[in-house]
Each structure stands twice: as structure tokens, then as C-alpha cells.
Design a protein around this motif. Sequence first.
Motif, short mmCIF file in Angstrom:
data_model
loop_
_atom_site.label_atom_id
_atom_site.label_comp_id
_atom_site.label_asym_id
_atom_site.label_seq_id
_atom_site.Cartn_x
_atom_site.Cartn_y
_atom_site.Cartn_z
N VAL A 214 43.14 36.32 43.08
CA VAL A 214 42.39 36.10 41.99
C VAL A 214 42.98 36.34 40.63
O VAL A 214 44.21 36.50 40.35
N VAL A 215 42.27 36.31 39.58
CA VAL A 215 42.89 36.20 38.09
C VAL A 215 42.66 37.54 37.31
O VAL A 215 43.52 37.85 36.94
N CYS A 216 41.53 38.15 37.96
CA CYS A 216 41.25 39.44 36.93
C CYS A 216 40.90 40.51 37.90
O CYS A 216 40.46 40.34 38.88
N VAL A 217 41.12 41.64 37.30
CA VAL A 217 40.68 42.88 38.01
C VAL A 217 39.09 42.99 38.57
O VAL A 217 38.94 43.41 39.53
N ASP A 218 38.49 42.46 37.72
CA ASP A 218 36.97 42.47 38.17
C ASP A 218 36.68 41.80 39.24
O ASP A 218 35.98 41.99 40.38
#
Length: 395
Positions: free
Chosen positions: A71-75
Motif C-alpha cells: 500500500v502507499v500509506c499507513v491508513d
Amino acid sequence: MPAMSIVPSTWGGRPVWAEIDLDALAHNVRLLAARASPARLYAVVKANAYGHGAVACGRAALEAGAHGLAVVCVDEAEELRRAGVEAPLLVIGNTPASDAARVVALRLRPAVGAMDLVEALSAEARRRGAEVPIHLELESGLNRHGLPPDALVALAERARALPGLRVEGLFTHFAAAEEGDQRFTRAQFEVLRETSRRLPWVPERHCSASASILLDHEMALEAVRGGLSLYGYRPAPWCGTDADLRPVMSLRARVARVSDVDRGATVGYGRTWAANRPTRVALVMCGYADGYRRSFGNRTQVLVHGRRAPVVGRVAMDMCMVDVTAVPGVAPGDVVTLIGRDGDERVDADDLATIADTISWEILAGISARVPRLYLRGGRAVEASTLVDRAPVAI
Ligand SMILES: *Cc1c(COP(=O)(O)O)cnc(C)c1O
């Protein structure tokens, strides 16, 4: 009690939906994994799995043999962890040092290209008695984030000496892998290989996304990061023509209303389309806020009863209009296919991308959260996620 299965035609929710064929996804995952083998496949499920639903697609990809997810971000990673996904999760975006605590708590594998993040991760890992696997990002020609070779080797040695960190990966991302001329890609690959010779203790190297997975097995190294092709599309028409990729998403809607307009009447905002004969117009509740772009108006077709029918007038935020004069018997409740197959006809995301002067990635990822996703196995919808209940629940 087993989950009750419904077929898409009995879906009683919002009358526009995306069918996500998890069998097609599993097929594509197996195909890409076999191409990359013995390298590991990270299934890229960023951007809600390119609009397909990250949790359902992530689970299905892991079941079909993906080693981990990216994925790209922690969210995005947290959404997966909350849904119970335990597999390795790469975070391939530019993670700010302020996210270090969440990275450690969620047991993520962040891409790292800056000393402040390395230090924050080490401190946080020590505090929790944890060990964070990190993937160092080499800048080799894309010039977005990551570090050029000398700086990267220095960062790697610093990270190696710090407690709480384990340098697991070294990776780069190609700038032009889907272009016909592969020389720049090849040069980036050589930069990665040369840098990895200076860091022989880093076990996992990766650089291939869909295009290179399909084109060049040598570039698979120890791992690959496949995105677009998992969802059944080629990065370019000439790329992987020998691969039997199956499109995963179909975008469908029900005719909401049928009306007859006189010759000379106009349809929609701006009066960009006028009837040159008495015309039967179907209202479809899918607009640009759903990801069906405004630029499709007067330029594309949908499928009704297995026949092509043109979208007339401008696509509005919440709806569009279709000329069904030539399709006999269209009535409210009939299914309209905006992306996908109906009988012998199909419209795919590549066709729509050409019309909108963009790429299939943007069309797929642009299908918005307002559109319910129905997850299909064996041709039957077994789960759904909607705006009201974003996590897939058994239905
Ligand atoms: C999005 C992304 C991928 C996947 O690319 P596809 O061309 O969709 O397969 C791989 N690596 C990185 C770093 C990405 O951002």
C-alpha cells in the motif's frame, strides 16, 4: 450458518454497483506469481485496490499465493490490519517520521529513504521491544523519493547499526517500464544491481511492477510488486500479449427511468446533444462523482441487452443519459453495463481511458466510494461493501 449468496441481478442496494470477480483476480495473481517465480509477489492494493476494494482483494490475493500486500500509506495498511490481514504489508509511499509509532504498532514494512524516518523507527521499535523490517528505496531515475546509490549505502550502514531495525529489502521503481524502449529501464535495473553488490547482506531486492513482471523475468530478482495486471489490465497494449489476464471489475447500473423526447429536444446540461429524431432516453444513476467521467458524455457507449447504446449529453455528477431508441424493450430496472461484458459486447477501462485521455489505472482507481462493490465467487455475489458499511460483510 453459511453466508447467503446472491446473484448480482438480485442486488437490492444502490442501483449502480461494481462487480469484483474474485476468481478472475485469483487467476491473475496465480499468473503473475508464476511469471515472477521463484520471486515473491507483493500484491499492490493501494488506492482501495485500484478501486476494487482493498480488504476483499487483499485477502483473495493472499489466498491465491501472494506473499504480501503493498500500500502507499499507513491508513491503507491500518484498514487491512483492522480487517484481520496478518500478512507482510509493504508501505511504498513516502512515510513521514511522525508515522513511526503506527508503523511499529501495525507491524508494517515501510519504504525508507531518509535518516529522520530511520531514527524515529529505531527509537519507536526500541521503546516497544520490537524489530521493524525496512525496505530501502533507491533513487535510480524516477526522481520522486528514495536516495541515490552513495547516500543509500550510507543510510543502509547507519540503519544496520541501529537497534530495532532489520534491513530486509532494497528496491527501486521504474520510470518508463511500459514504454517500448526499454533502455532506460535496463539502466535503472543496473543501478539497482550495482548498489545491491555493495549491500550483499540485504536479502530482498525488488523493482518490477506489472510491465516488467510481464516483460522480463530477469528483473524479478527476489520479489516483485504487481498492481494493475492483478486487476486484469495490461500496462500497454503490446505488454504481455501472451498473458491471459482477466478483467476483474464490471461497472453496472439499472435503468432508473425511460422517457421519450421529441425531435429537436436537448438532453442534459449545456444542451450539448439534441435529438434528430424522436428518441427514447434511459436515465442511469451513475455520474462523475461515481467515477464515470464527465468527458465520456457524447463520446462513449454503454451496453444494454447486449447491444451498444450511446451516452448522450453531458455526464452529470450523479447520472447520465443513454439513447436506447435502437434497443427494443428497454424498461426501468434493466441492467446497463458501463464497464464489462454483456453478451458478445464489452467495454473496458482501456476504451474509456482513451476517451478521457488517460490510462486504465486512473479509470479504475477513480470509481468512487459511493459505488457499492459486490464480490463474486463462482459467478455469485458473496460479499458487498457500501458507503454505509465500508468493510465487506457477509450477506
Ligand atoms: C503502484 C506501484 C506499483 C504497481 O504498479 P503497476 O504498474 O500498477 O503494477 C509498484 N511499485 C510502486 C512503488 C508503486 O507505486
